[in-house]
Design a protein around this motif. Structure first.
Motif, PDB file in Angstrom:
ATOM      1  N   TYR A 178       0.417   4.267  -0.002  1.00 46.21           N
ATOM      2  CA  TYR A 178      -0.036   5.454   0.720  1.00 46.21           C
ATOM      3  C   TYR A 178       0.297   5.400   2.204  1.00 46.21           C
ATOM      4  CZ  TYR A 178      -2.501   6.492  -3.593  1.00 46.21           C
ATOM      5  OH  TYR A 178      -2.800   6.762  -4.904  1.00 46.21           O
ATOM      6  N   ASN A 179       0.350   4.185   2.772  1.00 48.00           N
ATOM      7  CA  ASN A 179       0.739   4.067   4.194  1.00 48.00           C
ATOM      8  C   ASN A 179       1.996   3.223   4.374  1.00 48.00           C
ATOM      9  OD1 ASN A 179      -0.095   1.413   3.860  1.00 48.00           O
ATOM     10  ND2 ASN A 179      -1.979   1.643   5.028  1.00 48.00           N
ATOM     11  N   GLN A 180       2.589   2.787   3.249  1.00 48.88           N
ATOM     12  CA  GLN A 180       3.862   2.065   3.233  1.00 48.88           C
ATOM     13  C   GLN A 180       3.776   0.670   3.853  1.00 48.88           C
ATOM     14  OE1 GLN A 180       6.448   4.857   5.250  1.00 48.88           O
ATOM     15  NE2 GLN A 180       6.743   6.083   3.398  1.00 48.88           N
ATOM     16  N   LYS A 181       2.557   0.133   4.004  1.00 49.78           N
ATOM     17  CA  LYS A 181       2.400  -1.195   4.589  1.00 49.78           C
ATOM     18  C   LYS A 181       2.648  -2.277   3.536  1.00 49.78           C
ATOM     19  CE  LYS A 181      -0.694  -0.094   8.426  1.00 49.78           C
ATOM     20  NZ  LYS A 181      -2.008  -0.372   9.068  1.00 49.78           N
ATOM     21  N   ASN A 216       0.879  -1.168   0.000  1.00 46.46           N
ATOM     22  CA  ASN A 216       0.000   0.000   0.000  1.00 46.46           C
ATOM     23  C   ASN A 216       0.914   1.215   0.000  1.00 46.46           C
ATOM     24  OD1 ASN A 216      -1.597   2.237   0.663  1.00 46.46           O
ATOM     25  ND2 ASN A 216      -2.991   1.021   1.910  1.00 46.46           N
TER      26      ASN A 216
END
Length: 470
Positions: A212-215, A210
């Motif tokens: 956008y949240n670096q997960k 992801n």
């Protein structure tokens, strides 16, 4: 073709994201494409604005300006401001001052300020392509993969719902999804760090990010190992059964093991592989199954053991097979790595089988009667309704199966052995006892004597070439 610039009035897309709307046109980076399209539009708008102003200046002082000209000026002004907000440099907003004297009313004038700083993040990419973000995601990918052994991988991008909805709203026939571009840009950083090959068809691990949240999450694909197993003793089921009383939770009846039976073919085979490969779980897929009181002998039953989410993928198969065979209850042979389609083949393709049944008759039976029985069984079609003993877990239907050949061996006046070569899926116990007429014809019916199957062994589960040699 017409480029739709109106989207910029609602969404101030950066050059990269605007270029992505037309990503399937001309070979260029999305950034360069978007920048060029915006710049070309800005030049066009300035030319149109100057032409419109010249036309208005030619209008006599006491005459009203044509409403159509005012509408055109409004459209030009809105789009010039929209381009300015997306970061397009060089737009001469001061030209718009020249039309203030015409007291033109603009629907969206309040939304714009000439001197506004363009510091908002693009609503689509939110800056995820910045080098520091890509480097951080790449670092998280490397860390997530550090515990796993693998030869190939694939990176996928997962978009939050609101960005999927935005893509659907602004989509063009020529658009490249932001997932594709981010995956491509991330791959340029990740591949040199991981030093493994990218496999789009059958990767060992799929890395989902992801941006956008670096997960980072991993989809670790299973390892399939195939071979043939023999079950050398009676009383062991093929697969694990939860305790009927506690449904696997553990109770006094099962000695708090949660099991109906202490072990199974599945558990005996899986344990050594799970210990070494460190999988999260496993599943045994067999070419059919034998009852708990039936042995599986001969060349064994084809099987695939699926090790899910393994941390170790390369193991010494012969060494692990030897550990299985030490149990004395189950033996595995011809062990090798398989693929997912092997599961379908073993579970769904028909396999002819050879059984050895110990038949016990209620009345005396002669050699001649058994010999005549064998003749009648040859190439005999059997209509078999789902046996009563398995009707609670099998669909109630009539299966048509065939007995191809049978061989007898007399034991005494009441007992004989019957070796049977037949279609897979034929219930042999019911072929003998008739299951209250649910199987017809049956051995009991053909002999006109009540018979039961006292013991049963599977001698072989045949490959196609084996079946031809019976």
């Amino acid at each position: 073709m017409n480029i739709d610039y109106s989207v910029l009035k609602k969404y101030p897309l950066c050059d990269r994201c605007f270029g992505r709307l037309y990503g399937k046109l001309i070979r260029s980076s999305n950034f360069d494409r978007g920048h060029a399209l915006k710049l070309a539009k800005a030049i066009e708008l300035e030319e149109d604005l100057r032409t419109a102003l010249e036309k208005m200046n030619e209008t006599p002082e006491n005459s009203e300006v044509n409403p159509t000209d005012l509408e055109k000026l409004e459209e030009i002004k809105e789009l010039m401001y929209a381009l300015h907000k997306t970061g397009t440099s060089g737009i001469k907003l001061d030209l718009i001052d020249d039309i203030e004297k015409y007291e033109t009313k603009f629907k969206n004038e309040a939304e714009y300020e000439k001197n506004e700083e363009c510091d908002e993040l693009c609503p689509w990419c939110k800056g995820i392509f910045e080098p520091e973000n890509i480097e951080k995601v790449a670092e998280n990918v490397v860390e997530a993969l550090s515990e796993y052994e693998f030869d190939s991988f694939l990176v996928g991008t997962k978009l939050p719902k609101r960005f999927k909805e935005l893509e659907n709203e602004i989509e063009t026939p020529f658009m490249e999804s932001i997932r594709q571009e981010f995956g491509r840009e991330l791959g340029k950083v990740v591949v040199p760090l991981i030093k493994r090959r990218v496999d789009k068809e059958n990767p060992d691990i799929v890395v989902m990010v992801n941006p956008y949240n670096q997960k980072v999450t991993l989809q670790v694909n299973p390892v399939f190992i195939k071979g043939r197993y023999k079950k050398l003793v009676r009383g062991i089921p093929q697969s694990h059964w939860d305790c009927r009383s506690c449904r696997g939770k553990g109770c006094e009846k099962c000695n708090f093991t949660g099991k109906q039976y202490m072990t199974s073919v599945e558990e005996i085979i899986a344990e050594p592989f799970m210990d070494v490969m460190k999988g999260s779980s496993e599943a045994l897929h067999g070419a059919g199954r034998e009852d708990i009181d039936v042995r599986m002998l001969g060349h064994g039953r084809p099987f695939v053991i699926e090790i899910k989410e393994p941390k170790i993928r390369k193991v010494n198969l012969e060494e692990l097979a030897s550990k299985v065979n030490e149990s004395g209850n189950v033996e595995i042979i011809n062990v090798e790595y398989g693929v997912k389609k092997d599961v379908h083949f073993f579970k769904n393709e028909p396999h002819k089988k050879t059984y050895l049944a110990h038949v016990e008759c209620e009345e005396k039976v002669s050699n001649e009667e058994v010999a005549e029985l064998v003749k009648k069984l040859e190439d005999l079609t059997i209509d078999q309704r789902t046996p009563d003993r398995v009707s609670h877990r099998r669909a109630d239907l009539v299966r048509v199966r065939k007995v191809y050949k049978a061989w007898p061996h007399m034991i005494d006046d009441y007992n004989f052995e019957l070796k049977i070569f037949c279609d897979g899926g034929l219930y042999i116990k019911e072929l003998i006892n008739s299951d209250e007429g649910r199987t017809t014809p049956s051995v009991s019916e053909l002999l006109n004597k009540k018979c039961i199957c006292k013991f049963l062994d599977v001698l072989d589960v045949h490959d196609y070439e084996d079946a031809e040699n019976i």
